[in-house]
Design an enzyme around this catalytic site. Structure first.
Site, PDB file in Angstrom:
ATOM      1  N   THR A 215       0.758  -1.224  -0.045  1.00 51.31           N
ATOM      2  CA  THR A 215       0.060   0.033   0.089  1.00 51.31           C
ATOM      3  C   THR A 215       0.900   1.270  -0.052  1.00 51.31           C
ATOM      4  O   THR A 215       0.573   2.348  -0.618  1.00 51.31           O
ATOM      5  CB  THR A 215      -0.952  -0.143   1.059  1.00 51.31           C
ATOM      6  OG1 THR A 215      -1.576  -1.090   1.144  1.00 51.31           O
ATOM      7  CG2 THR A 215      -1.975   1.192   1.346  1.00 51.31           C
ATOM      8  N   GLU A 216       1.906   1.209   0.690  1.00 49.13           N
ATOM      9  CA  GLU A 216       2.997   2.396   0.715  1.00 49.13           C
ATOM     10  C   GLU A 216       3.641   2.784  -0.323  1.00 49.13           C
ATOM     11  O   GLU A 216       4.118   3.844  -1.029  1.00 49.13           O
ATOM     12  CB  GLU A 216       3.853   2.303   1.921  1.00 49.13           C
ATOM     13  CG  GLU A 216       3.250   2.418   3.644  1.00 49.13           C
ATOM     14  CD  GLU A 216       2.430   3.877   4.025  1.00 49.13           C
ATOM     15  OE1 GLU A 216       2.985   4.666   2.800  1.00 49.13           O
ATOM     16  OE2 GLU A 216       2.001   4.093   4.875  1.00 49.13           O
ATOM     17  N   SER A 217       4.005   1.542  -0.934  1.00 48.70           N
ATOM     18  CA  SER A 217       5.087   1.786  -2.156  1.00 48.70           C
ATOM     19  C   SER A 217       5.040   0.820  -3.148  1.00 48.70           C
ATOM     20  O   SER A 217       5.720   1.226  -4.313  1.00 48.70           O
ATOM     21  CB  SER A 217       6.529   1.622  -1.659  1.00 48.70           C
ATOM     22  OG  SER A 217       6.800   0.258  -1.143  1.00 48.70           O
TER      23      SER A 217
END
Length: 358
Positions: A215-217
């Site tokens: 989700t972040e990267s």
């Protein structure tokens, strides 16, 4: 991870910090933030002057963007869409500029700390084991590891896939390459050993770590953000990084190279998940409810999660503990003041389900 999040290791927190030290932390935070904003402003201004206002493209958490050739050429890997686009506005022999950029991008290494994404320096080195190896194949279906194969593929692309478009008075020449369909899994596999190590060390579920990373990267080790969050789990050196060092009894902050190192980044991000899980939100009894709170807090902070239920911390815990897990999820995805945090819980929870099935 957003810059306002606190990060701590699962060790006793060091709270006996003098007011002078706290002032120094705050002063350093402002200085670092202002300095980064100035850098980004200058960088964007350089791009706008050369490419035009509507053509400004800057690296992000899921977008690798690198400029070379005095800003005339750029390589863009969109890790969400699974595409590599190499473009140039060079007026002389644009094909040669594209060819070199294609080869360099396909063969670049996996050391994010060695590449300056906020300049036009030609500092991308060809690696014996390219970061994109296995994530992209050539026109014969073969993975690309050596310069000879990369050069042949670049020539093929220029002959068959070269496109052009006008932007203002300039002509943009480009080539787009598709990553393999399972490129996300290919990247995730690179870090599974590090994830397992951190999971065992801190007692955090592997599937949650992987879901946060996705989700972040999108498993982009070069990930950066407008808040100068770095790496796979998006850690900011002058806020979260300072908190880590503080908890370890160290002064200062981790270097950018430290946070760009995948293992250090995963360790730090997992440590924060652990302190949320075991300390800041440890008063939530139901494991599923606590997991929903932890996920939301990773994006927006533990305090904002509890304030959704009550301004008083202990009262908030009591209210959460009186609710079913589904109701806690519903509340956080509809009543949290940050729309980003509301969406974040949905995204991470959905991703975690897929990793649990593997």
């Amino acid at each position: 991870m957003k810059k306002f999040l606190a990060l701590a290791l699962v060790v006793p927190l060091l709270i006996s910090c003098s007011s002078k030290k706290e002032d120094a932390y705050n002063e350093a935070f402002v200085k670092d933030t202002n300095g980064f904003d100035i850098l980004m402003g200058q960088f964007a201004h350089n791009i706008e002057n050369i490419w035009g206002m509507k053509e400004v493209l800057i690296a992000g958490p899921k977008d690798y963007v690198k400029y070379t050739d005095r800003y005339l050429t750029r390589s863009h890997i969109n890790f969400d869409d699974g595409t590599i686009t190499v473009e140039t506005i060079a007026g002389t022999d644009p094909a040669a500029h594209l060819r070199q950029a294609i080869i360099t991008t396909l063969l670049m290494g996996d050391d994010p700390g060695s590449i300056d994404l906020y300049s036009d320096t030609n500092d991308v080195l060809i690696s014996k084991m390219p970061f994109l190896y296995g994530q992209v194949v050539d026109n014969t279906g073969q993975p690309i590891r050596w310069e000879g194969r990369a050069a042949k593929f670049a020539d093929y692309l220029l002959q068959t896939h070269l496109k052009s478009r006008k932007t203002g008075l300039k002509i943009v020449y480009s080539v787009t390459i598709n990553l393999v369909p399972n490129h996300l899994d290919k990247r995730a596999h690179k870090y599974i050993g590090m994830v397992r190590k951190a999971s065992k060390k801190y007692g955090v579920d592997e599937s949650l770590i992987l879901a946060i990373m996705q989700t972040e990267s999108s498993f982009n080790p070069y990930a950066v953000s407008h808040a100068d969050a770095l790496g796979l789990m998006q850690v900011v050196q002058h806020s979260a990084g300072v908190d880590v060092f503080k908890a370890q009894g160290k002064w200062g902050k981790p270097s950018r190279s430290y946070l760009f190192d995948p293992e250090s980044n995963i360790d730090t991000g997992t440590a924060y998940l652990a302190i949320l899980q075991d300390s800041y939100l440890g008063g939530i009894d139901n494991p599923t409810s606590r997991r929903y709170a932890v996920i939301t807090a990773y994006n927006g902070g533990a305090g904002s999660v509890l304030r959704v239920f009550n301004s008083d911390k202990q009262r908030a815990f009591s209210i959460i503990n009186s609710m079913g897990a589904d109701d806690v999820y519903q509340t956080l995805t509809t009543r949290h003041p940050s729309s980003e945090s509301r969406r974040y819980l949905y995204k991470v929870n959905t991703a975690q389900k897929s990793y649990r099935r593997r």
